[in-house]
Design an enzyme around this catalytic site. Structure first.
Site, PDB file in Angstrom:
ATOM      1  CG  HIS A 276       0.212   0.524   2.423  1.00 55.15           C
ATOM      2  ND1 HIS A 276       0.292   1.929   2.881  1.00 55.15           N
ATOM      3  CD2 HIS A 276       0.448  -0.483   3.619  1.00 55.15           C
ATOM      4  CE1 HIS A 276       0.086   1.506   4.296  1.00 55.15           C
ATOM      5  NE2 HIS A 276       0.840   0.343   4.565  1.00 55.15           N
ATOM      6  CB  CYS A 277       0.974   4.059  -1.778  1.00 51.25           C
ATOM      7  SG  CYS A 277      -0.478   4.554  -2.399  1.00 51.25           S
ATOM      8  CB  ALA A 278       0.041   7.723   0.647  1.00 52.67           C
TER       9      ALA A 278
ATOM     10  NE  ARG B 178       0.331   2.397  -5.009  1.00 53.66           N
ATOM     11  CZ  ARG B 178       0.124   3.114  -6.265  1.00 53.66           C
ATOM     12  NH1 ARG B 178       0.264   2.982  -7.197  1.00 53.66           N
ATOM     13  NH2 ARG B 178       0.218   4.466  -6.372  1.00 53.66           N
TER      14      ARG B 178
ATOM     15  NE  ARG C 150      -3.239   5.656  -5.699  1.00 51.98           N
ATOM     16  CZ  ARG C 150      -3.776   6.360  -7.019  1.00 51.98           C
ATOM     17  NH1 ARG C 150      -3.630   5.601  -8.308  1.00 51.98           N
ATOM     18  NH2 ARG C 150      -3.546   7.850  -7.583  1.00 51.98           N
TER      19      ARG C 150
END
Length: 618
Positions: A26-28, A32, A30
């Site tokens: 995951h990013c900030a 993924r 989302r």
């Protein structure tokens, strides 16, 4: 309060279950996913899941946009599955063309450290601003301490990247750490720029590896292959300590002799190119970054620019690319603020208010973009225009940042005192005012004017028949907290005595897990039901299950949905208890007349009570 467990379960079902997931990070904002078969993903079902903003497919990833709560949903998925963690995101998870694989690699390597990097960068910006305005003495020990704790991560960035790159390439983390540690070792750092440096008589051009990105990623990638080879060929009695010794002995000189100088040359060239554009045609560079940054974000392409930020910083000590991005972020926040002022739709206004605050203060624009601006089209386009104009003005003022930060209102101190502050102020003002005014004046197709059909409320209770033969037990007896405490919905559980699951009412299959362990249905009256055969049985990967339906199949009460081998499942060590729960509690908030004891499929299990039944008549 957000139900992260329910969001996680809905997302996991929508992407085709755990068996369809190759990797997950995951990013900030989302989740993924790299999916084995993207055709199995049900975008409509995922977007309908509470807590999900939208979905996107880019860079070889299936992205589920959550917003600020993404770490909590990611943690909930980890608790429900074997996904995530150190073993995820490796090369086996990358697919598609080289560009997609590059974007996937960069996002996987940088994601775990992004918030720490942004947080310490913001602190560094505040410290620098305090010195600029004379609030803090740069010769004081207070400054020394604050500077150290805000600068340490960026200074020793190769150490952090060594760990995340090792996880991605499936190399030994601590061997990678040892390699990176040698690159930033104090006596090695002191050799930077000194003449007549040799290694066993071989001339070495020593460059600085402080804050570097490319050398450590390349060498860890090579390390992963070397380790696999050495662990195969070395004798078992010595391979565990000889392999890291050989890798370090070869890898570090290889960086000093080849990789470092080449990457320094490439990085210097890129930084010089960026500097040339922003010096010769600054308006063009600023307009591209300010206008297209949010477009890059939509497709996940912005990750390809993150290493350029670091390369520019390592080479020049400043980041010209970052200034115009502030205009891009604030422009989209201003556009959604215009929607907040213009719309007459109460639901849209309730979404626009927090999205505006999130965009202006924290720089998190996904709720604004995916939830409002992009679906309404014009606000997003106006935001792009404002970002391009503001970015061009900021770049023309030579504004730069001396720290890596997430562009936002709170991060503005990173730009203060760096370049022409008048142009910065005008650029930010234009980026905010232009899209706001355009949205308010020219408007958009307001949903209140579109006469969109309202979602019908549940008006009648629904009788749910037993989907299996077995013995009914209270949901509280299920040895899984998410089911037992009702987090996933109200219902009962059944201990099956036969190996078949039947439709409990007339309706539609909305989620047919490829593993066969669970089925989601929607009744003709709107009730939504999840039948989950056993606990953790998703880990069987479909073994001992035979799915008889697929998503979209229309079924009648009593139709066969799934066959399973209960004895084999229990012998494999899994509890066969089967929760049957109502998942749309907003329309069916309770159950009544629940059965108990033994019963056969087709007999009444419980009654799903509609919201109208609980509302007193007037």
């Amino acid at each position: 309060m957000a139900d992260h467990a329910k969001t996680a379960a809905g997302v996991l079902a929508g992407v085709g279950g755990e068996s369809n997931v190759q990797s997950l990070v995951h990013c900030a904002t989302r989740l993924r996913f790299v999916l084995k078969d993207e055709g199995k993903a049900d975008a409509a079902a995922i977007r309908a899941t509470p807590g999900v903003i939208t979905t996107a497919q880019a860079g070889g990833q299936y992205q589920v946009v959550i917003g600020n709560d993404v770490p909590d949903v990611y943690a909930a998925i980890q608790s429900q599955t074997t996904l995530g963690g150190d073993a995820e995101g490796g090369e086996s998870g990358a697919k598609g063309n080289l560009f997609n694989r590059f974007i996937t690699m960069i996002s996987s390597i940088f994601t775990p450290i992004l918030w720490a990097l942004a947080g310490t960068g913001l602190l560094k910006a505040f410290v620098a601003a305090a010195v600029t305005f004379g609030w803090l003495d740069a010769t004081s020990t207070t400054y020394t301490i604050l500077n150290a704790l805000s600068d340490a991560l960026i200074n020793f960035l190769p150490l952090a990247l060594a760990i995340t790159a090792a996880r991605y390439f499936k190399a030994s983390e601590f061997t990678s750490f040892a390699i990176a540690g040698a690159l930033v070792y104090p006596t090695i750092t002191a050799l930077n720029g000194q003449p007549d440096i040799t290694f066993f008589g071989i001339p070495v051009t020593m460059v600085s590896y402080v804050s570097s990105v490319i050398p450590v990623i390349i060498i860890v990638w090579l390390q992963s292959y070397a380790e696999r080879f050495l662990l195969k060929v070395l004798p078992g009695a010595v391979r565990r300590f000889l392999a890291p010794m050989i890798v370090v002995l070869v890898a570090v000189p290889l960086v000093f002799l080849v990789i470092g100088p080449i990457s320094s040359l490439v990085g210097g060239g890129l930084a010089a190119g960026i500097g040339w554009v922003f010096e010769t045609l600054p308006w063009l560079g600023g307009a591209i970054m300010g206008g297209l940054w949010q477009v890059f974000v939509i497709f996940g392409l912005h990750w390809g620019l993150v290493p350029l930020f670091q390369l520019e910083y390592q080479t020049t000590g400043q980041i010209l690319l970052l200034g115009p991005v502030f205009a891009a972020v604030l422009a989209q926040a201003a556009a959604v603020a215009g929607v907040l002022v213009r719309t007459r739709n109460k639901n849209l206004r309730s979404l626009a208010a927090p999205a505006t605050l999130s965009g202006f203060l924290a720089g998190i624009t996904e709720p604004a973009i995916y939830g409002i601006n992009l679906p309404l089209k014009r606000p997003f386009a106006f935001g792009v225009v404002g970002g391009a104009l503001g970015g061009a003005l900021i770049a023309m003022g030579g504004v730069f940042s001396k720290a890596f930060v997430v562009p936002s209102g709170l991060a503005l101190p990173a730009l203060l005192g760096n370049g022409n502050m008048i142009m910065l102020g005008i650029g930010l003002l234009v980026a905010i005012v232009v899209p706001f005014v355009l949205v308010v004046v020219f408007g958009f197709t307001d949903p209140v004017d579109a006469a969109a059909p309202a979602t019908p409320a549940a008006t009648t209770d629904t009788v749910v028949l037993s989907p299996v033969d077995g013995t009914v037990v209270p949901l509280t007896e299920v040895p899984d907290a998410a089911f037992a405490d009702g987090s996933l919905g109200k219902g009962v559980a059944i201990r099956p005595t036969s190996g078949a699951v039947y439709a409990p009412f007339d309706g539609t299959v909305v989620a047919a897990f490829p593993t066969g362990h669970a089925v989601g249905l929607r009744g003709a009256d709107g009730v939504e039901l999840l039948i989950h055969v056993g606990l953790d049985t998703v880990k069987l990967g479909g073994e001992h299950f035979t799915l008889k339906v697929q998503s979209g199949t229309e079924v009648k009460a009593g139709d066969l949905l799934v066959e399973f081998d209960g004895d084999a499942i229990e012998k494999a060590g899994y509890d066969l208890i089967t929760p049957v729960i109502v998942t749309n509690g907003d329309l069916y908030p309770d159950i009544a007349d629940a059965a108990s004891g033994p019963l056969s499929h087709g007999e009444t299990l419980f009654r799903a009570v509609s919201v109208d039944s609980l509302t007193p008549a007037r």
